[in-house]
Design a protein around this motif. Structure first.
Motif, PDB file in Angstrom:
ATOM      1  N   GLU A 125       0.780  -1.255  -0.070  1.00  4.20           N
ATOM      2  CA  GLU A 125      -0.010  -0.082  -0.090  1.00  4.20           C
ATOM      3  C   GLU A 125       0.763   1.183   0.180  1.00  4.20           C
ATOM      4  OE1 GLU A 125      -0.487  -2.405   2.010  1.00  4.20           O
ATOM      5  OE2 GLU A 125      -2.628  -3.113   2.058  1.00  4.20           O
ATOM      6  N   LEU A 126       0.271   2.460  -0.824  1.00 10.41           N
ATOM      7  CA  LEU A 126       1.212   3.471  -0.943  1.00 10.41           C
ATOM      8  C   LEU A 126       1.211   4.294   0.576  1.00 10.41           C
ATOM      9  CD1 LEU A 126       2.473   5.574  -2.746  1.00 10.41           C
ATOM     10  CD2 LEU A 126       0.492   6.569  -2.956  1.00 10.41           C
ATOM     11  N   LYS A 127       0.073   4.083   1.335  1.00  4.42           N
ATOM     12  CA  LYS A 127      -0.062   4.909   2.584  1.00  4.42           C
ATOM     13  C   LYS A 127      -0.206   3.656   3.594  1.00  4.42           C
ATOM     14  CE  LYS A 127      -0.261   9.222   1.842  1.00  4.42           C
ATOM     15  NZ  LYS A 127       0.886  10.251   2.610  1.00  4.42           N
ATOM     16  N   LEU A 128       0.490   3.865   4.803  1.00  2.88           N
ATOM     17  CA  LEU A 128       0.411   2.991   5.699  1.00  2.88           C
ATOM     18  C   LEU A 128      -0.464   3.277   6.942  1.00  2.88           C
ATOM     19  CD1 LEU A 128       4.166   2.144   6.416  1.00  2.88           C
ATOM     20  CD2 LEU A 128       2.699   0.652   5.621  1.00  2.88           C
ATOM     21  N   SER A 129      -1.347   2.445   7.337  1.00  2.55           N
ATOM     22  CA  SER A 129      -2.286   2.685   8.251  1.00  2.55           C
ATOM     23  C   SER A 129      -1.569   2.664   9.608  1.00  2.55           C
ATOM     24  CB  SER A 129      -3.353   1.772   8.230  1.00  2.55           C
ATOM     25  OG  SER A 129      -4.341   1.808   9.647  1.00  2.55           O
ATOM     26  N   PRO A 130      -1.837   3.840  10.302  1.00  2.40           N
ATOM     27  CA  PRO A 130      -1.383   3.675  11.889  1.00  2.40           C
ATOM     28  C   PRO A 130      -2.046   2.660  12.768  1.00  2.40           C
ATOM     29  CG  PRO A 130      -2.127   6.069  11.239  1.00  2.40           C
ATOM     30  CD  PRO A 130      -2.737   5.059  10.168  1.00  2.40           C
ATOM     31  N   GLU A 131      -3.068   2.229  12.524  1.00  4.19           N
ATOM     32  CA  GLU A 131      -3.739   1.014  13.126  1.00  4.19           C
ATOM     33  C   GLU A 131      -2.958  -0.121  12.698  1.00  4.19           C
ATOM     34  OE1 GLU A 131      -7.085   3.840  12.667  1.00  4.19           O
ATOM     35  OE2 GLU A 131      -5.394   2.982  11.170  1.00  4.19           O
ATOM     36  N   PHE A 132      -2.598  -0.452  11.646  1.00  9.36           N
ATOM     37  CA  PHE A 132      -1.769  -1.554  11.096  1.00  9.36           C
ATOM     38  C   PHE A 132      -0.450  -1.570  11.933  1.00  9.36           C
ATOM     39  CE2 PHE A 132       1.810  -3.093   8.532  1.00  9.36           C
ATOM     40  CZ  PHE A 132       1.708  -4.231   8.513  1.00  9.36           C
ATOM     41  N   LEU A 133       0.277  -0.376  11.873  1.00  7.70           N
ATOM     42  CA  LEU A 133       1.760  -0.343  12.507  1.00  7.70           C
ATOM     43  C   LEU A 133       1.271  -0.388  14.162  1.00  7.70           C
ATOM     44  CD1 LEU A 133       2.884   2.856  10.527  1.00  7.70           C
ATOM     45  CD2 LEU A 133       3.896   0.430  10.319  1.00  7.70           C
ATOM     46  N   PHE A 134       0.298   0.089  14.659  1.00  7.04           N
ATOM     47  CA  PHE A 134       0.349  -0.095  16.256  1.00  7.04           C
ATOM     48  C   PHE A 134       0.126  -1.481  16.414  1.00  7.04           C
ATOM     49  CE2 PHE A 134      -2.357  -0.699  19.968  1.00  7.04           C
ATOM     50  CZ  PHE A 134      -1.549   0.285  20.877  1.00  7.04           C
ATOM     51  N   GLY A 135      -0.788  -2.418  15.650  1.00  7.06           N
ATOM     52  CA  GLY A 135      -0.722  -3.681  15.889  1.00  7.06           C
ATOM     53  C   GLY A 135       0.593  -4.594  15.702  1.00  7.06           C
ATOM     54  N   LEU A 136       1.320  -4.139  14.776  1.00  6.39           N
ATOM     55  CA  LEU A 136       2.601  -4.695  14.309  1.00  6.39           C
ATOM     56  C   LEU A 136       3.624  -4.615  15.542  1.00  6.39           C
ATOM     57  CD1 LEU A 136       4.541  -5.896  11.987  1.00  6.39           C
ATOM     58  CD2 LEU A 136       4.839  -3.650  11.494  1.00  6.39           C
ATOM     59  N   ASN A 137       3.646  -2.958  15.812  1.00  2.00           N
ATOM     60  CA  ASN A 137       4.530  -2.685  16.929  1.00  2.00           C
ATOM     61  C   ASN A 137       4.351  -3.354  18.274  1.00  2.00           C
ATOM     62  OD1 ASN A 137       5.892  -1.517  14.693  1.00  2.00           O
ATOM     63  ND2 ASN A 137       5.647   0.441  15.390  1.00  2.00           N
ATOM     64  N   PHE A 138       3.263  -3.349  18.658  1.00  3.99           N
ATOM     65  CA  PHE A 138       2.662  -3.521  20.105  1.00  3.99           C
ATOM     66  C   PHE A 138       2.899  -5.273  20.025  1.00  3.99           C
ATOM     67  CE2 PHE A 138      -0.401  -5.240  22.987  1.00  3.99           C
ATOM     68  CZ  PHE A 138      -0.074  -4.678  23.990  1.00  3.99           C
ATOM     69  N   THR A 139       2.630  -5.813  19.233  1.00  8.24           N
ATOM     70  CA  THR A 139       2.892  -7.349  19.253  1.00  8.24           C
ATOM     71  C   THR A 139       4.312  -7.635  19.337  1.00  8.24           C
ATOM     72  OG1 THR A 139       0.883  -7.637  17.563  1.00  8.24           O
ATOM     73  CG2 THR A 139       2.230  -9.703  17.853  1.00  8.24           C
ATOM     74  N   ALA A 140       5.148  -6.977  18.667  1.00  6.88           N
ATOM     75  CA  ALA A 140       6.278  -7.209  18.777  1.00  6.88           C
ATOM     76  C   ALA A 140       6.818  -6.760  20.106  1.00  6.88           C
ATOM     77  CB  ALA A 140       7.220  -6.632  17.772  1.00  6.88           C
ATOM     78  N   PHE A 141       6.455  -5.870  20.573  1.00 11.97           N
ATOM     79  CA  PHE A 141       6.740  -5.286  21.824  1.00 11.97           C
ATOM     80  C   PHE A 141       6.687  -6.315  22.987  1.00 11.97           C
ATOM     81  CE2 PHE A 141       5.588  -2.542  25.661  1.00 11.97           C
ATOM     82  CZ  PHE A 141       6.633  -2.036  25.834  1.00 11.97           C
ATOM     83  N   PHE A 142       5.340  -6.718  22.867  1.00 10.38           N
ATOM     84  CA  PHE A 142       4.851  -7.599  23.919  1.00 10.38           C
ATOM     85  C   PHE A 142       5.740  -9.049  24.062  1.00 10.38           C
ATOM     86  CE2 PHE A 142       2.175 -11.357  25.207  1.00 10.38           C
ATOM     87  CZ  PHE A 142       1.788 -10.983  26.519  1.00 10.38           C
ATOM     88  N   ALA A 143       6.007  -9.366  22.618  1.00  7.94           N
ATOM     89  CA  ALA A 143       6.652 -10.471  22.647  1.00  7.94           C
ATOM     90  C   ALA A 143       8.296 -10.265  23.362  1.00  7.94           C
ATOM     91  CB  ALA A 143       6.912 -11.070  21.213  1.00  7.94           C
ATOM     92  N   TRP A 144       8.803  -9.303  23.082  1.00  8.24           N
ATOM     93  CA  TRP A 144      10.082  -8.948  23.687  1.00  8.24           C
ATOM     94  C   TRP A 144      10.116  -8.855  24.996  1.00  8.24           C
ATOM     95  CZ3 TRP A 144      14.791  -9.196  22.160  1.00  8.24           C
ATOM     96  CH2 TRP A 144      15.879  -8.459  22.824  1.00  8.24           C
ATOM     97  N   ASN A 145       9.176  -8.140  25.610  1.00 10.56           N
ATOM     98  CA  ASN A 145       8.932  -8.200  27.099  1.00 10.56           C
ATOM     99  C   ASN A 145       8.437  -9.478  27.928  1.00 10.56           C
ATOM    100  OD1 ASN A 145       9.365  -4.994  28.169  1.00 10.56           O
ATOM    101  ND2 ASN A 145       8.393  -4.971  26.116  1.00 10.56           N
ATOM    102  N   PHE A 146       7.704 -10.110  27.124  1.00 13.63           N
ATOM    103  CA  PHE A 146       7.176 -11.575  27.824  1.00 13.63           C
ATOM    104  C   PHE A 146       8.623 -12.476  27.777  1.00 13.63           C
ATOM    105  CE2 PHE A 146       5.388 -15.748  27.249  1.00 13.63           C
ATOM    106  CZ  PHE A 146       4.701 -15.597  28.228  1.00 13.63           C
ATOM    107  N   GLY A 147       9.234 -12.292  26.648  1.00 12.95           N
ATOM    108  CA  GLY A 147      10.649 -13.160  26.657  1.00 12.95           C
ATOM    109  C   GLY A 147      11.492 -12.767  27.660  1.00 12.95           C
ATOM    110  N   THR A 148      11.682 -11.469  27.893  1.00  8.12           N
ATOM    111  CA  THR A 148      12.543 -10.941  28.836  1.00  8.12           C
ATOM    112  C   THR A 148      12.163 -11.442  30.242  1.00  8.12           C
ATOM    113  OG1 THR A 148      12.909  -8.719  27.915  1.00  8.12           O
ATOM    114  CG2 THR A 148      13.434  -8.918  30.132  1.00  8.12           C
ATOM    115  N   VAL A 149      10.871 -11.307  30.558  1.00  7.79           N
ATOM    116  CA  VAL A 149      10.322 -11.822  31.955  1.00  7.79           C
ATOM    117  C   VAL A 149      10.509 -13.224  32.090  1.00  7.79           C
ATOM    118  CG1 VAL A 149       8.240 -12.066  33.350  1.00  7.79           C
ATOM    119  CG2 VAL A 149       8.732 -10.006  32.046  1.00  7.79           C
ATOM    120  N   LEU A 150      10.105 -14.029  30.985  1.00  7.44           N
ATOM    121  CA  LEU A 150      10.381 -15.581  30.900  1.00  7.44           C
ATOM    122  C   LEU A 150      11.823 -15.708  31.231  1.00  7.44           C
ATOM    123  CD1 LEU A 150       8.464 -17.099  28.141  1.00  7.44           C
ATOM    124  CD2 LEU A 150       8.061 -17.442  30.578  1.00  7.44           C
ATOM    125  N   GLY A 151      12.821 -15.168  30.544  1.00  2.29           N
ATOM    126  CA  GLY A 151      14.183 -15.215  30.849  1.00  2.29           C
ATOM    127  C   GLY A 151      14.570 -14.998  32.310  1.00  2.29           C
TER     128      GLY A 151
END
Length: 238
Positions: A125-151
């Motif tokens: 897409e020519l234009k990126l949706s803020p909602e798409f980026l929020f879902g993308l970034n927040f999911t990665a953020f959650f995974a990183w922090n969840f992994g940190t806590v597990l470790g």
């Protein structure tokens, strides 16, 4: 760009973040284990993942803390390592829909990483949706922090020898990022070789023994970047 509801855009971002999250979990765990093995308080380790959210900087940071590097060097090193985020955010800003509030856009920019930037950049897409980026970034953020806590909380059941060896995850991560780029471009290979030469010289040449590890990283990054931009950027690839 096709018109999608907020929920569909959000879940599309989550779906595209799943492969990133699968990779972030073990690396986040490795960071948690390494921080624990170096005596970093668990609340500090968790806050690093929550606030800094930058794998390379976090791995470098705990190593610098462990060897007693000054706070100024740690902050400056982290700042220089993360300068690329300005470029990535600037690139995405050219394609993003600005109908949302600046606070929402700031929240999105916080979550930009090398991997989420790559996924977002490949969207057709020519234009990126803020909602798409929020879902993308927040999911990665959650995974990183969840992994940190597990470790952190699984570290007690891991032998000390394995805990201390988790520092190699930093090098594995960098190698994983470098190899595909080096294979595609001789420019990248030249810059990597320049950086290796500078770092080796500052580490092993006796006259430079007074330079601490933090400053070696800072000097290597600045000088290699300058040489790459000034003398290598214009070279043609083979």
């Amino acid at each position: 760009m096709k018109q999608l509801s907020f929920n569909k855009l959000y879940f599309e971002g989550i779906k595209d973040a799943i492969p990133i999250s699968i990779g972030y979990l073990p690396i986040g765990m490795a960071f948690g284990v390494l921080a624990k093995s170096m005596g970093i308080p668990y609340e500090i380790s968790i806050l690093m993942s929550l606030i800094i959210f930058a794998g390379a900087s976090q791995f470098v940071g705990v190593n610098l803390i462990a060897i007693g590097t000054s706070s100024f060097e740690i902050v400056l090193t982290t700042f220089i390592l993360n300068l690329r985020h300005f470029l990535m955010s600037s690139s995405l800003s050219q394609r993003i829909d600005y109908t949302k509030s600046k606070k929402f856009l700031s929240l999105i920019s916080f979550g930009v990483t090398d991997e989420t930037f790559a996924v977002a950049s490949l969207k057709e897409e020519l234009k990126l949706s803020p909602e798409f980026l929020f879902g993308l970034n927040f999911t990665a953020f959650f995974a990183w922090n969840f992994g940190t806590v597990l470790g952190i909380f699984l570290a007690e059941s891991i032998p000390k020898e394995i805990q201390s060896s988790m520092g190699i995850s930093l090098y594995v991560m960098f190698i994983g990022l470098l190899i595909p780029a080096v294979r595609r471009s001789t420019k990248v290979l030249k810059i990597v070789l320049v950086a290796v030469f500078i770092s080796s010289a500052l580490t092993w040449v006796p006259v430079f023994k007074f330079i601490s590890t933090g400053w070696i990283i800072i000097i290597t990054t600045i000088v290699a970047s300058f040489i790459g931009a000034k003398f290598i950027h214009g070279d043609g690839d083979e």
